[in-house]
Scaffold this active site. Sequence first.
Site, PDB file in Angstrom:
ATOM      1  N   ARG A  96      -6.040  12.145  18.958  1.00 24.38           N
ATOM      2  CA  ARG A  96      -7.174  11.343  18.445  1.00 24.38           C
ATOM      3  C   ARG A  96      -6.857  10.660  16.746  1.00 24.38           C
ATOM      4  O   ARG A  96      -6.640  11.438  15.963  1.00 24.38           O
ATOM      5  CB  ARG A  96      -8.622  11.980  18.350  1.00 24.38           C
ATOM      6  CG  ARG A  96      -8.953  12.901  19.440  1.00 24.38           C
ATOM      7  CD  ARG A  96     -10.183  13.292  19.490  1.00 24.38           C
ATOM      8  NE  ARG A  96     -10.169  14.514  18.253  1.00 24.38           N
ATOM      9  CZ  ARG A  96     -11.199  15.061  17.874  1.00 24.38           C
ATOM     10  NH1 ARG A  96     -12.288  15.430  18.735  1.00 24.38           N
ATOM     11  NH2 ARG A  96     -11.354  15.922  16.913  1.00 24.38           N
ATOM     12  N   LYS A 125      -9.793  31.057  14.347  1.00 20.56           N
ATOM     13  CA  LYS A 125     -11.073  31.523  14.585  1.00 20.56           C
ATOM     14  C   LYS A 125     -11.202  32.415  15.817  1.00 20.56           C
ATOM     15  O   LYS A 125     -10.461  32.329  16.707  1.00 20.56           O
ATOM     16  CB  LYS A 125     -11.718  30.240  15.009  1.00 20.56           C
ATOM     17  CG  LYS A 125     -11.958  29.145  13.972  1.00 20.56           C
ATOM     18  CD  LYS A 125     -12.552  28.012  14.401  1.00 20.56           C
ATOM     19  CE  LYS A 125     -13.969  27.802  14.798  1.00 20.56           C
ATOM     20  NZ  LYS A 125     -14.384  26.492  15.029  1.00 20.56           N
ATOM     21  N   LYS A 130       8.721   3.783   9.293  1.00 22.61           N
ATOM     22  CA  LYS A 130       7.800   3.310  10.490  1.00 22.61           C
ATOM     23  C   LYS A 130       6.940   2.362  10.485  1.00 22.61           C
ATOM     24  O   LYS A 130       6.289   2.057   9.385  1.00 22.61           O
ATOM     25  CB  LYS A 130       7.256   4.721  11.214  1.00 22.61           C
ATOM     26  CG  LYS A 130       6.140   5.163  10.367  1.00 22.61           C
ATOM     27  CD  LYS A 130       4.932   4.532  10.458  1.00 22.61           C
ATOM     28  CE  LYS A 130       3.610   4.896   9.808  1.00 22.61           C
ATOM     29  NZ  LYS A 130       2.354   3.985   9.969  1.00 22.61           N
ATOM     30  N   LYS A 180      -9.419  13.504   7.540  1.00 21.21           N
ATOM     31  CA  LYS A 180      -8.877  14.845   7.986  1.00 21.21           C
ATOM     32  C   LYS A 180      -7.726  14.510   8.983  1.00 21.21           C
ATOM     33  O   LYS A 180      -7.625  13.545   9.558  1.00 21.21           O
ATOM     34  CB  LYS A 180     -10.023  15.602   8.700  1.00 21.21           C
ATOM     35  CG  LYS A 180      -9.651  17.004   9.392  1.00 21.21           C
ATOM     36  CD  LYS A 180     -10.663  17.729  10.174  1.00 21.21           C
ATOM     37  CE  LYS A 180     -11.302  17.139  11.150  1.00 21.21           C
ATOM     38  NZ  LYS A 180     -12.291  17.933  11.877  1.00 21.21           N
ATOM     39  N   ASP A 214       0.693  -1.202   0.062  1.00 26.88           N
ATOM     40  CA  ASP A 214       0.001   0.206   0.033  1.00 26.88           C
ATOM     41  C   ASP A 214       0.635   1.260   0.060  1.00 26.88           C
ATOM     42  O   ASP A 214       0.566   2.399  -0.785  1.00 26.88           O
ATOM     43  CB  ASP A 214      -0.816   0.051   1.287  1.00 26.88           C
ATOM     44  CG  ASP A 214      -2.143   0.722   0.899  1.00 26.88           C
ATOM     45  OD1 ASP A 214      -2.819   0.278   0.022  1.00 26.88           O
ATOM     46  OD2 ASP A 214      -2.552   1.488   1.796  1.00 26.88           O
ATOM     47  N   HIS A 242       3.035   9.155  13.594  1.00 31.08           N
ATOM     48  CA  HIS A 242       2.786  10.560  13.076  1.00 31.08           C
ATOM     49  C   HIS A 242       2.509  11.780  14.174  1.00 31.08           C
ATOM     50  O   HIS A 242       2.708  12.789  14.104  1.00 31.08           O
ATOM     51  CB  HIS A 242       1.578  10.164  12.275  1.00 31.08           C
ATOM     52  CG  HIS A 242       1.881   9.342  11.051  1.00 31.08           C
ATOM     53  ND1 HIS A 242       3.297   9.108  10.607  1.00 31.08           N
ATOM     54  CD2 HIS A 242       0.944   8.629  10.093  1.00 31.08           C
ATOM     55  CE1 HIS A 242       3.042   8.273   9.569  1.00 31.08           C
ATOM     56  NE2 HIS A 242       1.972   7.924   9.266  1.00 31.08           N
ATOM     57  N   HIS A 258       7.277   9.185   7.214  1.00 30.35           N
ATOM     58  CA  HIS A 258       7.028   9.876   5.965  1.00 30.35           C
ATOM     59  C   HIS A 258       5.909  10.862   6.121  1.00 30.35           C
ATOM     60  O   HIS A 258       5.568  11.890   5.339  1.00 30.35           O
ATOM     61  CB  HIS A 258       6.267   8.971   4.856  1.00 30.35           C
ATOM     62  CG  HIS A 258       4.933   8.148   5.276  1.00 30.35           C
ATOM     63  ND1 HIS A 258       5.038   6.910   5.864  1.00 30.35           N
ATOM     64  CD2 HIS A 258       3.829   8.480   5.204  1.00 30.35           C
ATOM     65  CE1 HIS A 258       3.835   6.425   5.949  1.00 30.35           C
ATOM     66  NE2 HIS A 258       3.028   7.516   5.914  1.00 30.35           N
TER      67      HIS A 258
END
Length: 465
Positions: free
Chosen positions: A372, A418, A186, A381, A57, A278, A216
Amino acid sequence: MRVATVTAAAEQMGQEMSSEPFTRSEVFGQLRRELYGEEQSSHSNTHTFIILGASGDLAKKKIYPTLWWLFRDGLLPDDTHFVGFARSTLTVEDIKTACLPYMKVTDEESESLSAFFSRNSYLSGRYDDDGSFAQLDSHLLSLPGGSNANRLFYLALPPTVYKHVSTNIRTHCMSSRGWSRVIVEKPFGRDLQSSQELSAHLSSLFSEDQIYRIDHYLGKEMVQNLMVLRFGNRIFGPIWNRNSVACVVLTFKEPFGTQGRGGYFDDFGIIRDVMQNHLLQILCLVAMEKPASTSPDDVRDEKVKVLKCIAPVTGSDVVLGQYVGDPEGEGQSKLGYLDDPTVPAGSCTPTFATAVLYVQNERWDGVPFILRCGKALNERKAEVRLQFTDVPGDIFAEHCQRNELVVRVQPDEAIYLKMMTKRPGVYFSPEETELDLTYRSRYKLTQSVMGDPDPGGLKAAHIAQ
């Protein structure tokens, strides 16, 4: 000193180019000679990029597309060749078919794409088989440059086969006259013990300057932008701390499940696959002090200081979950994690995790860093969200929302703030609005820059140069 040297090299090349233009390889060679001297610049200009795990992948979605973009944009040395190696019986045409959906090729680039794949070859073999790697070496010797070519091995593989593969590379596939380097993806082991064992194993085979440990995700445009955003803007310095920041939320969401990759995923789970690498890397970039420079060693030193200050995570600060199918959904959404035939029956491996970390130092003491990540969620996202504390002495009847600074890593890279403003009219009516820097609107960049390249390949190109 180095700037002056490069300038001198450029001037020299400019004078010589007036008679006959330099190729890219000659330019790189000239710069190496000026920077490092004749001895270290005497390597071959022929490079071979070997992708171990070429059927996987990561290879089809990241590595091959990035190599194509680098080739297309003229960022690779002229004489560069690509070799895929995996257990599957494939052809270059099979790899091309698998990678094309991720390569974003225009009609005008079809000829260049053909030239790219003409430099590709593929071999099938076993990772624990000496004969397979002897065959790989014979193939590498048959390519342009032969024993003189530099060899770069990218291990796009699960850590379970790293030892076999690295041993076979060292025994059979090292370049006899050029340099040889190994890129290790990784996750780097399953835990501290296996990570230390892997480090000791690699160190017994290669020198440290031959080993490149890659996450990466660090090559993504907005992850790299965190450094400039933090340390290139005066306005953020005074408020980037526990006095102004209420919490930091780092989110990674994927809308798809394992899709037949459950056998690999089940060995590691979402924490080892995403959170431990990550998200922790991004956390370090958000939380670290300003490094002495942008050099890798200086940045690493500051990251390590952050990691040393993170308190052990308690069970009460962790939520784990596993996705199930939606009976009313369509296609893959009907399937839960345990419906994947490659997942062991009854597996309890988490596909979703939330953890709250605390960096116990003067800057961040008491500020929760909420990580999360999960698969088969409602959207794709990845973002960093700093939520600031409430404005003291509220005079607007609690109509003001907290300010937030959001760095959206993917999709549609953006930075937005914001904040509260007055709604037009005769009353003091606060309204939340955004200062929005969406990169695709602000910068007219190519897909290879603002898309989703794999920086392992990008770094490899820089190494080769």
